[in-house]
Enzyme design. Structure first.
Site, PDB file in Angstrom:
ATOM      1  N   MET A   1      -8.101  44.352  27.213  1.00 43.11           N
ATOM      2  CA  MET A   1      -7.440  44.262  25.919  1.00 43.11           C
ATOM      3  C   MET A   1      -7.316  45.655  25.324  1.00 43.11           C
ATOM      4  SD  MET A   1      -6.930  41.029  25.852  1.00 43.11           S
ATOM      5  CE  MET A   1      -7.239  40.484  27.515  1.00 43.11           C
ATOM      6  N   CYS A   2      -7.463  45.754  24.003  1.00 45.91           N
ATOM      7  CA  CYS A   2      -7.374  47.026  23.300  1.00 45.91           C
ATOM      8  C   CYS A   2      -8.309  46.961  22.106  1.00 45.91           C
ATOM      9  CB  CYS A   2      -5.943  47.297  22.829  1.00 45.91           C
ATOM     10  SG  CYS A   2      -4.709  47.261  24.160  1.00 45.91           S
ATOM     11  N   ARG A   3      -8.377  48.034  21.346  1.00 47.47           N
ATOM     12  CA  ARG A   3      -9.070  48.074  20.050  1.00 47.47           C
ATOM     13  C   ARG A   3      -8.108  48.730  19.078  1.00 47.47           C
ATOM     14  NH1 ARG A   3     -13.012  44.726  20.288  1.00 47.47           N
ATOM     15  NH2 ARG A   3     -11.162  43.851  21.292  1.00 47.47           N
TER      16      ARG A   3
ATOM     17  N   ASN B   1      -3.473  43.690  20.221  1.00 43.95           N
ATOM     18  CA  ASN B   1      -4.716  43.581  20.976  1.00 43.95           C
ATOM     19  C   ASN B   1      -4.704  42.209  21.649  1.00 43.95           C
ATOM     20  OD1 ASN B   1      -7.349  43.525  21.948  1.00 43.95           O
ATOM     21  ND2 ASN B   1      -8.222  42.961  19.977  1.00 43.95           N
TER      22      ASN B   1
END
Length: 249
Positions: free
Chosen positions: A1-3, A116
């Protein structure tokens, strides 16, 4: 995923959000605490954008390299002060390119956007929603990624005059129906308000006397942070916060 994170309020150095807080975005890049099975680190690029003041459009700085590897960024962040910021670190979905233009924030005019999560069944699952976009928008996507398409879908609604909260919510509902099981934490700001969705991933918010900070993970262990429930739509300004059930009219 991401932040990702977004801040609105009294001007602060970018370094406070990116580097100095105990769990700042730089730390979330290499030591995230709540990826929920979506990878282990966020090393596939980063971006930060800020509003320089007045009516000027935001300034954006992006890279395909890990945030911690950028030798110029700490000094830039220490000497850049802004009252509106959106920043993100990226963990690329397998099969998607690792290029600068794939890193959030995506931008047009005053708008900044980040995603995200992941769109399940990409790209076939979202061929239907994509088909309603102008061909030019499809040909000029920032990158051939799910996040860039989500931005195009949100942006198309904004261009049509749809309010930001509705544009974000409608996009999440549309893509969730086309690609069940997708994780769709979206983050949008124009420097005046922050709109965010929680759909399959974590998000926290901290409000102050005249500020609001929204982040995938709390930047510090302070008690002011509150978790945003999954399936929520958040709309925040420096003076107010509203959290409702996503998709409820």
């Amino acid at each position: 995923m991401c932040r990702h994170l977004a801040y609105l309020g009294s001007p602060v150095p970018l370094a406070e959000l990116l580097f100095e807080a105990p769990h700042a975005l730089a730390r979330q890049a290499w030591a995230p605490q709540d990826m929920r099975g979506g990878g282990t680190i966020n090393a596939d690029g980063f971006g930060v954008a800020w509003y320089p003041g007045g009516d000027a459009d935001p300034v954006r700085y992006r890279s395909a390299a890990p945030l911690w590897s950028d030798a110029a960024l700490p000094a830039l962040a220490a000497h850049t002060v802004a009252g509106g910021v959106l920043a993100a670190v990226r963990s690329a979905t397998v099969g998607m390119p690792v290029v600068e233009t794939a890193a959030a924030p995506f931008a047009e005019g005053p708008w900044l956007f980040s995603h995200n999560g992941v769109v399940r069944g990409w790209p076939d699952s979202v061929a239907g929603p994509a088909a309603r976009l102008p061909v030019r928008d499809l040909l000029t996507l920032d990158a051939p990624t799910d996040a860039a398409l989500l931005w195009a879908l949100v942006r198309d609604r904004l261009r049509s005059g749809v309010p930001a909260a509705r544009a974000l919510a409608e996009t999440v509902v549309e893509v969730s129906a086309a690609a069940p099981g997708s994780r769709l934490n979206l983050l949008l700001t124009d420097g005046r308000q922050i709109v965010a969705s929680t759909a399959g991933h974590a998000l926290s918010v901290r409000t102050g006397p005249a500020s609001v900070l929204v982040s995938s993970e709390p930047l510090d262990p302070g008690p002011a942070w509150r978790a945003v429930p999954d399936g929520s739509l958040l709309v925040a300004t420096p003076s107010g916060l509203d959290i409702t059930v996503l998709g409820r009219s």
